[in-house]
Write a protein that holds these residues in place. Structure first.
Motif, PDB file in Angstrom:
ATOM      1  N   ALA B 106      -1.346  -3.196   2.229  1.00 40.41           N
ATOM      2  CA  ALA B 106      -1.453  -1.745   2.119  1.00 40.41           C
ATOM      3  C   ALA B 106      -1.118  -1.086   3.438  1.00 40.41           C
ATOM      4  O   ALA B 106      -0.457  -0.052   3.491  1.00 40.41           O
ATOM      5  N   LEU B 109       2.455  -0.950   3.903  1.00 38.48           N
ATOM      6  CA  LEU B 109       3.134   0.061   3.093  1.00 38.48           C
ATOM      7  C   LEU B 109       3.113   1.429   3.757  1.00 38.48           C
ATOM      8  O   LEU B 109       3.995   2.244   3.536  1.00 38.48           O
ATOM      9  N   VAL B 127      -3.066  -0.639  -5.661  1.00 38.68           N
ATOM     10  CA  VAL B 127      -1.941   0.076  -5.067  1.00 38.68           C
ATOM     11  C   VAL B 127      -0.805   0.058  -6.064  1.00 38.68           C
ATOM     12  O   VAL B 127      -0.410  -1.002  -6.559  1.00 38.68           O
ATOM     13  N   GLU B 128      -0.316   1.262  -6.359  1.00 37.81           N
ATOM     14  CA  GLU B 128       0.825   1.319  -7.262  1.00 37.81           C
ATOM     15  C   GLU B 128       2.011   1.908  -6.528  1.00 37.81           C
ATOM     16  O   GLU B 128       1.864   2.897  -5.803  1.00 37.81           O
ATOM     17  N   SER B 129       3.148   1.303  -6.751  1.00 40.19           N
ATOM     18  CA  SER B 129       4.370   1.784  -6.100  1.00 40.19           C
ATOM     19  C   SER B 129       5.415   2.047  -7.149  1.00 40.19           C
ATOM     20  O   SER B 129       5.549   1.297  -8.108  1.00 40.19           O
ATOM     21  N   GLU B 131       9.466   4.244  -7.512  1.00 43.67           N
ATOM     22  CA  GLU B 131      10.537   4.969  -6.823  1.00 43.67           C
ATOM     23  C   GLU B 131      10.849   6.264  -7.563  1.00 43.67           C
ATOM     24  O   GLU B 131      10.573   6.395  -8.751  1.00 43.67           O
ATOM     25  N   LYS B 175      10.482   5.867  -1.942  1.00 48.29           N
ATOM     26  CA  LYS B 175       9.403   5.072  -2.544  1.00 48.29           C
ATOM     27  C   LYS B 175       8.090   5.816  -2.407  1.00 48.29           C
ATOM     28  O   LYS B 175       7.813   6.431  -1.376  1.00 48.29           O
ATOM     29  N   HIS B 177       3.884   5.283  -2.894  1.00 48.87           N
ATOM     30  CA  HIS B 177       2.787   4.346  -3.087  1.00 48.87           C
ATOM     31  C   HIS B 177       1.503   5.143  -3.257  1.00 48.87           C
ATOM     32  O   HIS B 177       1.258   6.099  -2.509  1.00 48.87           O
ATOM     33  N   LEU B 179      -2.710   4.667  -3.687  1.00 47.54           N
ATOM     34  CA  LEU B 179      -3.855   3.784  -3.533  1.00 47.54           C
ATOM     35  C   LEU B 179      -5.073   4.467  -4.124  1.00 47.54           C
ATOM     36  O   LEU B 179      -5.387   5.601  -3.754  1.00 47.54           O
ATOM     37  N   ARG B 189      -0.204   9.864 -10.378  1.00 50.95           N
ATOM     38  CA  ARG B 189       1.166   9.518 -10.762  1.00 50.95           C
ATOM     39  C   ARG B 189       1.753  10.586 -11.677  1.00 50.95           C
ATOM     40  O   ARG B 189       2.919  10.971 -11.536  1.00 50.95           O
TER      41      ARG B 189
END
Lengths: 553, 219
Positions: B106, B109, B127-129, B131, B175, B177, B179, B189
């Motif tokens: 993390a 990132l 943690v989500e990533s 693009e 990108k 990310h 958390l 999101r």
């Protein structure tokens, strides 16, 4: 009866009546009426022999009013008039007859003239007594217009009659009774008036029946529908009279005619029982037949005749189309023009009648308006306050700054709040609330200070603040008061330390050295401290610190 | 195995007597060591070049909790430019290693140490990533504008989302990310995706408010 003395008395009374000025007649006077009554009574009794069938022997004047006296005179004069007319008609056709019975006729005519004059006079008198102004005027007019009788009320027959009668009457003038007639009272005027009056009352109906005599026929559609039973009776009477006159003209000799005149019967006064209808020829024949029969009928038969006539009249009314008012729904095309104006129509007005705008109405309105404006009382529609159905949701304010707490701390707080709400630290919104309440308290304090009666001292809030060395009273009270020496700060707060404070200039050399040495010592101590701290940080070996981190498993 | 054998003997003994039931066997938890048959387990985290100097600055803050509390050995392989983690004998739980690896990852990132520390403390953080091009294909100026929209002026939109959803967001060029916990990640999101797709910040705020209020009400 017609003695000289009475005649002279009579004349005397009449002269007196004539001599009174016309304006005097306007107001009722007792003496005038008395004179007139006496005159009428005398004339009545004078005429009595010529009206054998009259029920009254003399004119009754005591206790009778004008109308009743007039009725009595009428009773006597009506048959006389009709007979006179008959005679004149007869002479129209047969002028040679005049010469034969000239003398007799003269006497009669004179009587008729005098009667006519008296009647006119009486009529005038009685008209005045009963306040009948129009008739008086009419009579006066008629009398005044001597030869110029171009009144609109005149009709064709009148002219004829007048032409024939006027000559005769003018011939007949000059007798002892002729003194009655003068510019004020004329027989031909009287005759005209009578004709015209009758024509007005009975209209053209009589003419339709006497088409042969008059040479013309008039349609009576307008008057047929009206409910004038009495008029019809009178018509019948007139018809009968004239019919008798005419028929006797055609069918009978003079002697018979004269007998008939003297034996005037029921039909002369009250008319034929047969009803008037459109069948003229048939009726005329019937009339001719009935006149012979009517003489021999009994009272019962007469009554039944009357009933039958009535029944026929009613049946005729039923068969005829009804009046427009009885016909149910009637449009404007089906009724005569402007007939709805005459009829009293009854219907409900469901709307309130519009208010009449008068000066007072508008004035009262304006007064009310002014009063309302002064008071400020307008009838505005006020919005009803909507009650809050539920408590307003707390809007979470979005903080757009970088959060100072780490994510771990955020979750830690959340956890603590879940498990132990009391120990939870204040949230952002709570802090704001706190700040708001603090501000409000300060405001309230200031407001209270301004009103001394309810002074509330400042609340003791233990917080670190800089205290200015200002007299205490100046801080506590707004109102100007005598300044006191009491200072806010205590002496030790003002200066803490030992008393011997010396300036730079005052110091001795040794003291100065001592001071510098102590300064250096302090500085050195701090410097070493800093150095060790830096070294400790750079060093890989870490000291044992307090466990700041809690591990959640 | 020995203990299991002991158990068997005990049980055979007790079977003779038809009286009380045998005692419940008591197993001690396996240590990380034993689990993998005494072998040591490793985790390696690559260090991107832009995170090299920040790592140097906060190395102690990373090192201390990992070494002290998680009982994982950690070292920086300078040559290979990676952080290596190793279990010790006294590592209490095998998951510690994974947690530490996630924590370091993390940080790599782009998250702050204090934010990444939460990974060590709480289990259910992820943690989500993704693009930007996963959401919508944008090119050139549109892309730049989308990135600008995401951050907002001075980062205020990003911070607003972070504070509202209790997450931490890192926007690294194209990108993104996130958390946080699973539900919060989802909300964040959604907000970010709507921003990428073009909705104005105000609209996103209002939606956020509604959602977070609902979330808060649940407790």
């Amino acid at each position: 009866m017609a003695t000289k003395s009475e005649a002279s008395l009579n004349l005397d009374l009449l002269h007196r009546l004539k001599s009174t000025e016309p304006p005097v007649w306007l107001a009722p006077r007792a003496e005038l009426s008395e004179t007139a009554r006496k005159a009428s009574k005398i004339i009545f009794s004078y005429l009595r022999p010529y009206a054998p069938k009259s029920p009254l022997d003399q004119l009754l004047i005591e206790g009778f009013d004008a109308e009743q006296i007039w009725q009595q005179i009428d009773l006597q004069s009506q048959p006389l008039l009709s007979s006179l007319k008959r005679e004149v008609k007869k002479f129209e056709k047969k002028p040679e007859e005049i010469g034969k019975i000239r003398e007799v006729l003269e006497g009669e005519k004179k009587v008729v003239e005098s009667v006519g004059k008296v009647l006119e006079g009486e009529r005038r008198v009685l008209a005045v007594e009963s306040d009948d102004f129009d008739e008086d005027l009419d009579d006066g007019l008629d009398d005044d217009d001597d030869d110029d009788d171009d009144d609109d009320e005149e009709e064709e027959e009148e002219e004829e009659v007048e032409g024939s009668e006027g000559e005769e009457e003018k011939k007949g003038k000059g007798g002892p009774e002729g003194g009655i007639e003068d510019e004020f009272l004329k027989i031909n005027e009287l005759q005209e008036y009578l004709e015209e009056d009758e024509a007005r009352e009975y209209g053209l109906k009589k003419d339709s029946n006497d088409s042969r005599k008059k040479g013309g026929r008039r349609v009576l559609d307008n008057e047929e529908d009206e409910d004038e039973d009495e008029d019809e009776d009178e018509e019948d009477e007139d018809e009968e009279e004239l019919g008798v006159f005419g028929d006797s003209d055609d069918n009978e000799e003079e002697d018979e005619h004269r007998q008939k005149l003297e034996n005037a019967g029921y039909e002369d006064f009250f008319g034929k029982l047969e009803e008037d209808s459109g069948l003229d020829d048939e009726e005329d024949e019937d009339e001719a037949v009935e006149t012979k029969k009517n003489d021999n009928l009994s009272t019962h038969e007469k009554q039944s005749e009357q009933l039958r006539a009535e029944i026929e009249k009613m049946e005729k009314a039923n068969l005829d189309p009804k009046t427009w008012t009885m016909q149910g729904e009637v449009t404007a095309a089906q009724r005569p023009k402007n007939s709805a104006l005459e009829v009293d129509l009854d219907f409900q007005h469901n709307v309130r009648p519009a208010p009449v705008i008068t000066e007072e109405f508008t004035a009262s309105l304006e007064e009310m308006i002014k009063k309302r404006i002064i008071e400020g009382q307008f009838d505005d529609v006020e919005k009803a306050a909507s009650l809050p159905s539920k408590a307003p949701r707390e809007l979470k304010e979005l903080d757009e700054n970088k959060s100072k707490k780490g994510l771990a701390e955020v979750y830690e707080e959340e956890y603590v709040q879940k498990t132990n709400p009391a120990a939870a630290p204040l949230t952002f919104s709570d802090e704001q609330k706190k700040e708001a309440s603090m501000l409000f308290k300060k405001l309230c304090l200031k407001l209270d200070a301004l009103s001394h009666f309810h002074f509330t001292p400042k609340p003791v809030i233990e917080d670190m603040s800089i205290q200015a060395n200002v007299p205490a009273l100046a801080m506590e009270e707004i109102a100007p008061v005598a300044v006191s020496d009491a200072a806010m700060l205590a002496p030790e707060e003002v200066f803490a330390g030992r008393g011997d404070v010396k300036e730079e200039a005052e110091l001795t050399k040794a003291e100065r050295k001592r001071r510098r040495a102590s300064k250096k010592r302090k500085f050195k101590a701090e410097a070493t401290k800093r150095m060790t701290a830096k070294k400790a940080r750079d060093n890989t070996l870490l000291n044992d610190n307090d466990g700041d981190y809690l591990i959640f498993s | 195995m020995q203990s299991s054998m002991d158990v068997e003997t005990v049980s055979s003994q007790t079977q003779n007597e038809p009286g009380p039931l045998p005692l419940k066997p008591l197993f001690e938890p396996l240590k990380a060591h034993e689990m993998s048959d005494g072998r040591v387990q490793f985790q390696k985290v690559n260090v991107p070049p832009h995170r090299y100097s920040p790592l140097k600055k906060v190395w102690m803050d990373i090192y201390t909790p990992i070494f002290e509390q998680m009982k994982i050995d950690i070292r920086m392989n300078l040559k290979a430019r990676r952080v290596e983690l190793k279990t010790r004998a006294d590592t209490p739980d095998i998951s510690n290693l994974q947690k530490c690896a996630d924590f370091v990852h993390a940080f790599m990132l782009g998250f702050d140490v204090i934010d990444a520390i939460a990974l060590l403390r709480l289990d259910e953080l992820y943690v989500e990533s993704f693009e930007i091009k996963d959401v919508k294909t944008l090119r050139g100026e549109h892309l730049s504008r989308a990135i600008g929209r995401l951050s907002g002026k001075g980062g205020k939109t990003k911070f607003a989302i972070e504070n509202a959803t209790k997450t931490r967001i890192v926007i690294a060029d194209t990108k993104i990310h996130i958390l946080g916990s699973f539900a919060n990640i989802k909300i964040a999101r959604d907000s970010l995706c709507s921003l990428i797709l073009g909705s104005p910040a105000g609209k996103v705020y209002s939606k956020l408010r509604a959602v977070t209020a609902r979330l808060a009400e649940r407790f």
